[in-house]
Write a protein that holds these residues in place. Structure first.
Motif, PDB file in Angstrom:
ATOM      1  N   ALA A  22       0.826  -1.206   0.000  1.00  0.00           N
ATOM      2  CA  ALA A  22       0.000   0.000   0.000  1.00  0.00           C
ATOM      3  C   ALA A  22       0.863   1.259   0.000  1.00  0.00           C
ATOM      4  O   ALA A  22       0.573   2.222  -0.727  1.00  0.00           O
ATOM      5  N   GLY A  23       1.922   1.258   0.820  1.00  0.00           N
ATOM      6  CA  GLY A  23       2.781   2.437   0.892  1.00  0.00           C
ATOM      7  C   GLY A  23       3.430   2.741  -0.435  1.00  0.00           C
ATOM      8  O   GLY A  23       3.434   3.895  -0.893  1.00  0.00           O
ATOM      9  N   TYR A  24       3.971   1.704  -1.088  1.00  0.00           N
ATOM     10  CA  TYR A  24       4.579   1.931  -2.389  1.00  0.00           C
ATOM     11  C   TYR A  24       3.533   2.390  -3.408  1.00  0.00           C
ATOM     12  O   TYR A  24       3.756   3.328  -4.179  1.00  0.00           O
ATOM     13  N   ALA A  25       2.377   1.741  -3.410  1.00  0.00           N
ATOM     14  CA  ALA A  25       1.349   2.063  -4.393  1.00  0.00           C
ATOM     15  C   ALA A  25       0.875   3.506  -4.282  1.00  0.00           C
ATOM     16  O   ALA A  25       0.547   4.141  -5.293  1.00  0.00           O
ATOM     17  N   LEU A  26       0.851   4.055  -3.072  1.00  0.00           N
ATOM     18  CA  LEU A  26       0.353   5.421  -2.885  1.00  0.00           C
ATOM     19  C   LEU A  26       1.242   6.466  -3.569  1.00  0.00           C
ATOM     20  O   LEU A  26       0.813   7.598  -3.792  1.00  0.00           O
ATOM     21  N   GLY A  27       2.466   6.082  -3.923  1.00  0.00           N
ATOM     22  CA  GLY A  27       3.290   6.991  -4.710  1.00  0.00           C
ATOM     23  C   GLY A  27       2.695   7.272  -6.074  1.00  0.00           C
ATOM     24  O   GLY A  27       3.034   8.275  -6.726  1.00  0.00           O
ATOM     25  N   SER A  28       1.773   6.401  -6.523  1.00  0.00           N
ATOM     26  CA  SER A  28       1.126   6.621  -7.805  1.00  0.00           C
ATOM     27  C   SER A  28       0.156   7.793  -7.767  1.00  0.00           C
ATOM     28  O   SER A  28      -0.320   8.234  -8.818  1.00  0.00           O
ATOM     29  N   ARG A 157      -0.075  -1.016  -7.413  1.00  0.00           N
ATOM     30  CA  ARG A 157       0.346   0.299  -7.888  1.00  0.00           C
ATOM     31  C   ARG A 157      -0.596   0.833  -8.962  1.00  0.00           C
ATOM     32  O   ARG A 157      -1.005   1.995  -8.925  1.00  0.00           O
ATOM     33  N   VAL A 158      -0.959  -0.006  -9.927  1.00  0.00           N
ATOM     34  CA  VAL A 158      -1.816   0.453 -11.012  1.00  0.00           C
ATOM     35  C   VAL A 158      -3.224   0.735 -10.515  1.00  0.00           C
ATOM     36  O   VAL A 158      -3.906   1.631 -11.026  1.00  0.00           O
ATOM     37  N   ALA A 159      -3.682   0.001  -9.485  1.00  0.00           N
ATOM     38  CA  ALA A 159      -4.992   0.308  -8.906  1.00  0.00           C
ATOM     39  C   ALA A 159      -5.003   1.713  -8.315  1.00  0.00           C
ATOM     40  O   ALA A 159      -5.937   2.493  -8.532  1.00  0.00           O
ATOM     41  N   VAL A 160      -3.951   2.058  -7.577  1.00  0.00           N
ATOM     42  CA  VAL A 160      -3.859   3.423  -7.030  1.00  0.00           C
ATOM     43  C   VAL A 160      -3.642   4.428  -8.154  1.00  0.00           C
ATOM     44  O   VAL A 160      -4.182   5.539  -8.121  1.00  0.00           O
ATOM     45  N   LEU A 161      -2.861   4.029  -9.157  1.00  0.00           N
ATOM     46  CA  LEU A 161      -2.658   4.905 -10.311  1.00  0.00           C
ATOM     47  C   LEU A 161      -3.987   5.220 -10.976  1.00  0.00           C
ATOM     48  O   LEU A 161      -4.268   6.378 -11.327  1.00  0.00           O
ATOM     49  N   ALA A 162      -4.825   4.196 -11.153  1.00  0.00           N
ATOM     50  CA  ALA A 162      -6.137   4.416 -11.754  1.00  0.00           C
ATOM     51  C   ALA A 162      -6.983   5.346 -10.889  1.00  0.00           C
ATOM     52  O   ALA A 162      -7.687   6.233 -11.395  1.00  0.00           O
ATOM     53  N   LEU A 163      -6.905   5.155  -9.560  1.00  0.00           N
ATOM     54  CA  LEU A 163      -7.639   6.028  -8.645  1.00  0.00           C
ATOM     55  C   LEU A 163      -7.126   7.461  -8.742  1.00  0.00           C
ATOM     56  O   LEU A 163      -7.912   8.422  -8.762  1.00  0.00           O
ATOM     57  N   ALA A 164      -5.807   7.621  -8.812  1.00  0.00           N
ATOM     58  CA  ALA A 164      -5.220   8.956  -8.920  1.00  0.00           C
ATOM     59  C   ALA A 164      -5.641   9.639 -10.222  1.00  0.00           C
ATOM     60  O   ALA A 164      -5.956  10.834 -10.245  1.00  0.00           O
ATOM     61  N   ILE A 165      -5.643   8.869 -11.302  1.00  0.00           N
ATOM     62  CA  ILE A 165      -6.077   9.434 -12.585  1.00  0.00           C
ATOM     63  C   ILE A 165      -7.549   9.816 -12.515  1.00  0.00           C
ATOM     64  O   ILE A 165      -7.958  10.870 -13.020  1.00  0.00           O
ATOM     65  N   LEU A 166      -8.357   8.955 -11.874  1.00  0.00           N
ATOM     66  CA  LEU A 166      -9.782   9.243 -11.748  1.00  0.00           C
ATOM     67  C   LEU A 166     -10.023  10.519 -10.955  1.00  0.00           C
ATOM     68  O   LEU A 166     -10.776  11.408 -11.383  1.00  0.00           O
ATOM     69  N   VAL A 167      -9.374  10.623  -9.794  1.00  0.00           N
ATOM     70  CA  VAL A 167      -9.607  11.778  -8.925  1.00  0.00           C
ATOM     71  C   VAL A 167      -9.062  13.059  -9.553  1.00  0.00           C
ATOM     72  O   VAL A 167      -9.763  14.066  -9.666  1.00  0.00           O
ATOM     73  N   SER A 168      -7.794  13.010  -9.977  1.00  0.00           N
ATOM     74  CA  SER A 168      -7.184  14.227 -10.516  1.00  0.00           C
ATOM     75  C   SER A 168      -7.734  14.568 -11.895  1.00  0.00           C
ATOM     76  O   SER A 168      -8.064  15.726 -12.181  1.00  0.00           O
ATOM     77  N   GLY A 169      -7.864  13.559 -12.763  1.00  0.00           N
ATOM     78  CA  GLY A 169      -8.312  13.825 -14.119  1.00  0.00           C
ATOM     79  C   GLY A 169      -9.767  14.195 -14.219  1.00  0.00           C
ATOM     80  O   GLY A 169     -10.150  15.035 -15.038  1.00  0.00           O
ATOM     81  N   ALA A 170     -10.628  13.576 -13.398  1.00  0.00           N
ATOM     82  CA  ALA A 170     -12.052  13.897 -13.452  1.00  0.00           C
ATOM     83  C   ALA A 170     -12.371  15.178 -12.699  1.00  0.00           C
ATOM     84  O   ALA A 170     -13.205  15.979 -13.143  1.00  0.00           O
ATOM     85  N   LEU A 171     -11.720  15.394 -11.560  1.00  0.00           N
ATOM     86  CA  LEU A 171     -12.057  16.563 -10.741  1.00  0.00           C
ATOM     87  C   LEU A 171     -11.366  17.846 -11.197  1.00  0.00           C
ATOM     88  O   LEU A 171     -11.902  18.930 -10.990  1.00  0.00           O
ATOM     89  N   ALA A 172     -10.165  17.731 -11.793  1.00  0.00           N
ATOM     90  CA  ALA A 172      -9.460  18.957 -12.199  1.00  0.00           C
ATOM     91  C   ALA A 172     -10.285  19.804 -13.167  1.00  0.00           C
ATOM     92  O   ALA A 172     -10.444  21.017 -12.951  1.00  0.00           O
ATOM     93  N   PRO A 173     -10.862  19.245 -14.247  1.00  0.00           N
ATOM     94  CA  PRO A 173     -11.709  20.077 -15.114  1.00  0.00           C
ATOM     95  C   PRO A 173     -12.968  20.568 -14.402  1.00  0.00           C
ATOM     96  O   PRO A 173     -13.441  21.682 -14.658  1.00  0.00           O
ATOM     97  N   LEU A 174     -13.520  19.731 -13.505  1.00  0.00           N
ATOM     98  CA  LEU A 174     -14.725  20.127 -12.778  1.00  0.00           C
ATOM     99  C   LEU A 174     -14.437  21.299 -11.851  1.00  0.00           C
ATOM    100  O   LEU A 174     -15.259  22.227 -11.731  1.00  0.00           O
ATOM    101  N   ILE A 175     -13.275  21.280 -11.199  1.00  0.00           N
ATOM    102  CA  ILE A 175     -12.906  22.401 -10.321  1.00  0.00           C
ATOM    103  C   ILE A 175     -12.738  23.680 -11.125  1.00  0.00           C
ATOM    104  O   ILE A 175     -13.135  24.767 -10.679  1.00  0.00           O
ATOM    105  N   VAL A 176     -12.144  23.567 -12.314  1.00  0.00           N
ATOM    106  CA  VAL A 176     -12.039  24.751 -13.186  1.00  0.00           C
ATOM    107  C   VAL A 176     -13.416  25.342 -13.430  1.00  0.00           C
ATOM    108  O   VAL A 176     -13.630  26.559 -13.317  1.00  0.00           O
ATOM    109  N   GLU A 177     -14.366  24.482 -13.749  1.00  0.00           N
ATOM    110  CA  GLU A 177     -15.723  24.943 -14.063  1.00  0.00           C
ATOM    111  C   GLU A 177     -16.427  25.519 -12.842  1.00  0.00           C
ATOM    112  O   GLU A 177     -17.062  26.580 -12.907  1.00  0.00           O
ATOM    113  N   LEU A 178     -16.307  24.837 -11.682  1.00  0.00           N
ATOM    114  CA  LEU A 178     -17.027  25.261 -10.480  1.00  0.00           C
ATOM    115  C   LEU A 178     -16.458  26.528  -9.856  1.00  0.00           C
ATOM    116  O   LEU A 178     -17.153  27.206  -9.097  1.00  0.00           O
TER     117      LEU A 178
END
Length: 443
Positions: A22-28, A157-178
């Motif tokens: 888990a610790g290593y994966a969170l670097g993703s 690692r890739v599971a956390v990577l997918a989560l990171a992409i989901l959170v940052s990639g989905a929310l970053a444009p939404l935050i711009v809009e909001l």
């Protein structure tokens, strides 16, 4: 002619504790956020908020990332010589968080000055990222010698990577809009992603503090020597070339998300939904890909997942005539293919490193990961450049208002082709070079 690759049967030195996994994966959280958001936001930020022409904007995104092609091997050599890689993660990660937020500050008014500022800030952030990413990617080969355990580590690692992409990639444009869009909205979005990077940095630094490690005893003294070492590892050469070309395809699709949402789907929050559809299912298919890899082997599983990605991208050519729900379903299929690509390519890299260690008797993880991350960076940097070239060729009109300008039918066709055909061709065609990689099955 096929060459012998890494053996999938290597000595197993024990199962890694869940805390280390888990610790290593969170670097993703760091690699996912920085690998995703610039490719997603930076090109439309330059063309539709700062008013920079599409061709010039593509260069401004490409050149700082291409700089990492030179920096990453240097970072690999330095981290090989230093001993523990964890201090690199802490210092470079914290610096990267601050620099990422600075990219979107936009302190100047004019398009030219603002574009130049973005290029310089992005260059500094890319340099900091190199000194985080290279030691981070080098660590798995030193945490375990188990062939299957590396797949398990990469799955986390890739599971956390997918989560990171989901959170940052989905929310970053939404935050711009909001937060009002334009320059102000992008400032808030940059600060949000910078905070994710800081959290990921602290998590991986603390989570791996008790991890077993095998420090490299020696390092290659020059970039030329590093290239010579890597070129002698024929499976690594084949895997790296495939990964770079596929990264360019993924980067091209990533760069087109906002444009596809605005000019093909015509949905204001379409970028957020596209990202959720792309990454959300990827989290669910990780156990499935692990089972597929156990049954088919990593090489055939990588080919299967790549073809799934390519076929899905081609199906999106029909997007203008499809209901949005069907489009998002196809994007989910593409995301499932992307998840497999990441799992198997990244778990095959430590196998190549271990194969080199068996062959030469030397541990040189930083050499290979430095070149690997340089190649990945180049591929992901080429993606926005390729998409920007498509925009320029098809006559895309930039805007300095914070809102995308109305585009011609030709420009919309360029967006569609850049988001579908180009990524499909790059990801599919890259598989040809894997003829140089063959797993050697032993009893």
């Amino acid at each position: 002619m096929t060459t012998s690759g890494p053996s999938p049967v290597l000595p197993r030195k024990g199962v890694l504790p869940r805390g280390v996994l888990a610790g290593y994966a969170l670097g993703s959280l760091v690699t996912g956020a920085f690998g995703t958001v610039p490719g997603l936001l930076l090109l439309p930020y330059l063309t539709d908020t700062l008013g920079v022409a599409a061709g010039v904007a593509g260069l401004l995104v490409l050149l700082p990332k291409a700089w990492d092609v030179l920096v990453n091997p240097v970072a690999g050599r330095i981290s090989d010589r230093t001993g523990s890689r964890r201090p690199f993660l802490l210092v470079a990660g914290l610096l990267l968080g601050a620099l990422f937020a600075a990219i979107f500050v936009a302190p100047f008014g004019g398009s030219a000055a603002s574009g130049a500022y973005v290029a310089v800030a992005f260059l500094a952030a890319a340099t900091a990222y190199a000194f985080f990413q290279v030691p981070y990617v080098a660590m798995p080969a030193e945490l375990t010698d188990g062939y299957g355990e590396r797949t398990r580590l990469m799955t986390w690692r890739v599971a956390v990577l997918a989560l990171a992409i989901l959170v940052s990639g989905a929310l970053a444009p939404l935050i711009v809009e909001l937060t009002g869009g334009g320059r102000e909205g992008h400032r808030w979005s940059g600060a949000f992603v910078g905070a994710i990077i800081v959290v990921g940095t602290l998590a991986v630094f603390m989570g791996t503090r008790k991890a077993p490690s095998r420090t490299a005893a020696a390092s290659e003294p020059s970039l030329r020597a590093q290239l010579r070492v890597a070129s002698a590892n024929r499976p690594f050469r084949a895997l790296l070339l495939c990964f770079v070309v596929q990264a360019a395809g993924i980067g091209t699709m990533l760069a087109g998300v906002q444009y596809f949402a605005d000019h093909v789907l015509f949905q204001s929050s379409g970028a957020t939904f596209l990202f959720a559809a792309f990454v959300g299912p990827a989290l669910l298919v990780m156990p499935l890909w692990t089972a597929v890899g156990d049954r088919w082997g990593k090489l055939r599983s990588l080919i299967a997942s790549s073809l799934l990605f390519a076929v899905g991208a081609l199906l999106l050519l029909a997007a203008p005539a499809l209901p949005p729900a069907v489009v998002y379903l196809i994007v989910a299929v593409i995301g499932a293919g992307y998840a497999g690509q990441q799992v198997f390519a990244m778990s095959m890299l430590p196998d190549c490193i271990a194969y080199d260690t068996e062959r030469t008797g030397r541990r040189q993880a930083g050499v290979f990961t430095g070149l690997w991350t340089a190649g990945e960076t180049l591929g992901l940097a080429l993606g926005p450049g390729i998409f920007a070239a498509m925009l320029q060729i098809f006559g895309y009109v930039s805007s300095a208002t914070g809102e995308a300008a109305t585009q011609s039918a030709d420009a919309r066709l360029g967006v569609l082709l850049g988001f579908t055909v180009v990524p499909a061709v790059l990801v599919g065609a890259a598989l040809v070079v894997l003829r140089g990689y063959q797993e050697r099955i032993t009893a």
